[in-house]
Design an enzyme around this catalytic site. Structure first.
Site, PDB file in Angstrom:
ATOM      1  N   SER A  26       0.686  -1.131  -0.053  1.00 52.74           N
ATOM      2  CA  SER A  26      -0.049   0.037   0.157  1.00 52.74           C
ATOM      3  C   SER A  26       0.867   1.316   0.145  1.00 52.74           C
ATOM      4  O   SER A  26       0.348   2.342  -0.671  1.00 52.74           O
ATOM      5  CB  SER A  26      -0.929  -0.016   1.102  1.00 52.74           C
ATOM      6  OG  SER A  26      -0.282  -0.340   2.222  1.00 52.74           O
ATOM      7  N   HIS A  52       2.170   4.810   4.112  1.00 54.30           N
ATOM      8  CA  HIS A  52       1.246   5.473   3.162  1.00 54.30           C
ATOM      9  C   HIS A  52       1.535   6.865   2.732  1.00 54.30           C
ATOM     10  O   HIS A  52       1.421   7.337   1.673  1.00 54.30           O
ATOM     11  CB  HIS A  52      -0.267   5.215   3.866  1.00 54.30           C
ATOM     12  CG  HIS A  52      -0.664   3.916   3.868  1.00 54.30           C
ATOM     13  ND1 HIS A  52      -1.865   3.872   4.561  1.00 54.30           N
ATOM     14  CD2 HIS A  52      -0.288   2.693   3.498  1.00 54.30           C
ATOM     15  CE1 HIS A  52      -2.126   2.294   4.807  1.00 54.30           C
ATOM     16  NE2 HIS A  52      -1.385   1.926   4.007  1.00 54.30           N
TER      17      HIS A  52
END
Length: 192
Positions: A108, A165
């Site tokens: 991610s 992230h």
């Protein structure tokens, strides 16, 4: 597979990482994050292949395939590979420096890096293949912010690599600026 070899390889390695992550395998420990001064330089990148369950894997692979194929189609396999390596290392380092933990994983951070890259690169050097609807971009940023609150971690009962992230999207935006400006277009109007 042949049209997007880097995306296909990343999906395959992530599948292997997921299988290792859901088993009691000693190789899993060798792939978690580690300090480069120990000579195990692969540990800077390998956490991105580790996934902790099928939902984690499927979610990340969907976005990797969607975003990565756009870059590989337009910029080529080497271009995507360089982006993934730079964003992967930066997001893994960011997660480690922010938390001090070595047991994290997932693609991610890279996904958010590719999102930031495509968003900015399209604004500076518009190519139809790089287009991402504004609603999708802001949905993903909203999801990032929601995860950062800790609510999703409590709801799902598992940790989320929020720093990965954030570092991923920031590095992706920086790379998008660099490559977008290298395209020779400086259309900064309408950036946001």
């Amino acid at each position: 597979v042949y049209e997007y070899p880097v995306v296909s390889l990343l999906v395959f390695l992530s599948l292997v990482g997921c299988l290792l992550g859901t088993s009691d395998h000693s190789l899993f420990s060798a792939l978690t994050f580690g300090r480069p001064q120990e000579g195990e330089y692969w540990r800077l990148i390998t956490p991105m292949f580790l996934h902790f369950g099928i939902t984690h894997l499927v979610f990340n692979m969907f976005w990797l395939a969607f975003l990565g194929s756009k870059i590989e189609r337009q910029g080529g396999s080497i271009h995507l590979c360089v982006l993934v390596l730079v964003v992967g290392i930066a997001s893994n380092l960011g997660q480690y420096l922010w938390t001090g933990l070595t047991h994290f994983g997932g693609m991610s951070g890279v996904v958010y890096g590719l999102l930031g890259y495509l968003w900015i690169c399209y604004k500076l050097a518009p190519k139809e293949v790089y287009f991402i609807p504004a609603e999708l971009f802001w949905f993903m940023i909203g999801w990032l912010l929601l995860c950062a609150t800790g609510f999703i971690e409590i709801l799902l009962g598992m940790g989320i690599a929020n720093a990965a992230h954030v570092f991923g999207v920031l590095v992706g935006i920086i790379l998008g600026f660099i490559f977008g400006l290298l395209e020779g277009r400086t259309n900064l109007k309408g950036l946001f």
